[in-house]
Design a protein around this motif. Structure first.
Motif, PDB file in Angstrom:
ATOM      1  N   ARG A   1      39.663  17.193  48.510  1.00 34.69           N
ATOM      2  CA  ARG A   1      38.224  17.689  48.900  1.00 34.69           C
ATOM      3  C   ARG A   1      37.748  18.784  47.874  1.00 34.69           C
ATOM      4  O   ARG A   1      36.898  18.829  47.289  1.00 34.69           O
ATOM      5  N   ALA A   2      39.000  19.841  47.699  1.00 35.79           N
ATOM      6  CA  ALA A   2      38.772  20.849  46.821  1.00 35.79           C
ATOM      7  C   ALA A   2      38.672  20.416  45.214  1.00 35.79           C
ATOM      8  O   ALA A   2      37.890  21.023  44.555  1.00 35.79           O
TER       9      ALA A   2
ATOM     10  N   GLY B   1      39.972  30.783  36.956  1.00 33.34           N
ATOM     11  CA  GLY B   1      39.274  31.911  36.035  1.00 33.34           C
ATOM     12  C   GLY B   1      40.354  33.047  35.542  1.00 33.34           C
ATOM     13  O   GLY B   1      40.047  33.561  34.294  1.00 33.34           O
ATOM     14  N   CYS B   2      41.412  33.053  35.853  1.00 38.40           N
ATOM     15  CA  CYS B   2      42.604  34.159  35.495  1.00 38.40           C
ATOM     16  C   CYS B   2      43.273  33.585  34.166  1.00 38.40           C
ATOM     17  O   CYS B   2      44.082  34.274  33.836  1.00 38.40           O
ATOM     18  N   GLY B   3      43.116  32.190  34.026  1.00 32.97           N
ATOM     19  CA  GLY B   3      43.970  31.493  32.983  1.00 32.97           C
ATOM     20  C   GLY B   3      45.554  30.929  33.449  1.00 32.97           C
ATOM     21  O   GLY B   3      46.143  30.556  32.639  1.00 32.97           O
ATOM     22  N   THR B   4      45.495  31.209  34.812  1.00 36.50           N
ATOM     23  CA  THR B   4      46.949  30.484  35.197  1.00 36.50           C
ATOM     24  C   THR B   4      46.906  28.997  34.843  1.00 36.50           C
ATOM     25  O   THR B   4      47.939  28.496  34.609  1.00 36.50           O
TER      26      THR B   4
ATOM     27  N   ASN C   1      39.179  27.192  51.232  1.00 33.39           N
ATOM     28  CA  ASN C   1      40.299  28.259  50.912  1.00 33.39           C
ATOM     29  C   ASN C   1      41.271  27.739  49.602  1.00 33.39           C
ATOM     30  O   ASN C   1      41.486  28.489  48.556  1.00 33.39           O
ATOM     31  N   VAL C   2      41.646  26.308  49.764  1.00 30.76           N
ATOM     32  CA  VAL C   2      42.110  25.905  48.395  1.00 30.76           C
ATOM     33  C   VAL C   2      41.298  25.888  47.363  1.00 30.76           C
ATOM     34  O   VAL C   2      41.728  26.275  46.133  1.00 30.76           O
ATOM     35  N   ARG C   3      39.991  25.408  47.317  1.00 29.14           N
ATOM     36  CA  ARG C   3      39.193  25.326  46.347  1.00 29.14           C
ATOM     37  C   ARG C   3      38.869  26.850  45.635  1.00 29.14           C
ATOM     38  O   ARG C   3      39.183  26.970  44.229  1.00 29.14           O
ATOM     39  N   GLU C   4      38.858  27.835  46.506  1.00 30.51           N
ATOM     40  CA  GLU C   4      38.933  29.115  45.837  1.00 30.51           C
ATOM     41  C   GLU C   4      39.845  29.839  45.147  1.00 30.51           C
ATOM     42  O   GLU C   4      39.755  30.477  44.210  1.00 30.51           O
ATOM     43  N   GLU C   5      41.065  29.210  45.781  1.00 28.93           N
ATOM     44  CA  GLU C   5      42.280  29.791  45.186  1.00 28.93           C
ATOM     45  C   GLU C   5      42.559  29.122  43.672  1.00 28.93           C
ATOM     46  O   GLU C   5      43.003  29.588  42.688  1.00 28.93           O
ATOM     47  N   LEU C   6      42.187  27.824  43.699  1.00 23.91           N
ATOM     48  CA  LEU C   6      42.236  27.180  42.369  1.00 23.91           C
ATOM     49  C   LEU C   6      41.272  27.795  41.433  1.00 23.91           C
ATOM     50  O   LEU C   6      41.450  27.879  40.275  1.00 23.91           O
TER      51      LEU C   6
END
Length: 253
Positions: free
Chosen positions: A57-58, A28-31, A18-23
């Motif tokens: 781990r992420a 991807g969106c430039g944040t 979940n952390v990995r996908e949020e990062l």
């Protein structure tokens, strides 16, 4: 705009996924922009409501994918996602091809020593077992390191020629001295980053590299060139132009 603390809800997937996908989404969106540092493990741990180990781990997963890079003592950064296309048949020893593709090339000499070839993969060329001149340098395109070049020369060369190795490729320096470059035997494979490449490209142990091993003959029988070039898999691609099929005997050209 500061990030709003939002603990991740437990889902069927693991917390580090979940952390990995949020990062990944933020990258991807430039944040988190390319080249910028991302928040520390402690900050993200507090923001997501997970343990530091989960965040690490992420990070590890995203580093393996080539999205993040860790710089000791400085933090974790979003990797520059530019990829450089190299024309394999002419850029083995020329900076001009890089310029023709719109890049600004440069090189940095690391060291010139005398040592034997220790890389097992080079055994395919049956190199000399005696000590050779060993030249280590890093090649850059637009100030981004793209190649670690390790070159061996099997002869004692005039000091004036060796002095050029800091500014030229070995083959270019030999040409300048009137030594003609002959046949090149080239092998391309994939391998984990060497310890030197890990340091130069700020990648972890086991990071995949495109590797090119080569042997070059010259017009002087006492001078042969052996080399090994490493590039991160996500930073360099190679291009080869195949000639048209040669006409069969008796066919009109």
């Amino acid at each position: 705009m500061p990030m709003i603390s939002k603990p991740l809800v437990q889902a069927p997937t693991s917390l580090n996924e979940n952390v990995r996908e949020e990062l990944r989404r933020r990258i991807g969106c430039g944040t988190y922009a390319a080249g910028s540092a991302i928040p520390s493990t402690a900050q993200l741990s507090e923001e997501f409501g997970v343990s530091p180990i989960t965040v690490k781990r992420a990070f590890r997963d995203l580093q393996s994918e080539g999205l993040l890079t860790s710089v000791p003592g400085k933090g974790t950064f979003v990797k520059e996602r530019r990829r450089f296309l190299r024309d394999l048949d002419i850029w083995m020893s020329s900076m001009d091809n890089a310029r023709s593709l719109g890049f600004e090339p440069s090189m940095s000499l690391i060291s010139i020593t005398k040592e034997t070839i220790s890389e097992p993969a080079m055994g395919i060329f049956d190199p000399s077992r005696s000590k050779m001149l060993c030249v280590r340098k890093v090649i850059y395109a637009d100030a981004i390191p793209i190649m670690f070049d390790l070159t061996y020369v099997t002869a004692d060369l005039p000091e004036a020629v060796v002095d050029q190795f800091g500014e030229r490729f070995v083959m270019d320096a030999l040409r300048q001295d009137g030594i003609e470059i002959g046949d090149t035997h080239l092998v391309i494979d994939a391998a984990p980053a060497s310890s030197e490449a890990q340091r130069i490209f700020s990648v972890q142990s086991g990071y995949p590299m495109i590797r090119r091993l080569y042997r070059v003959k010259t017009s002087r029988p006492d001078i042969s060139i052996f080399g090994l070039v490493e590039s991160p898999f996500d930073r360099l691609a190679v291009s080869v132009t195949m000639p048209a099929k040669a006409p069969a005997v008796g066919e009109a050209e």
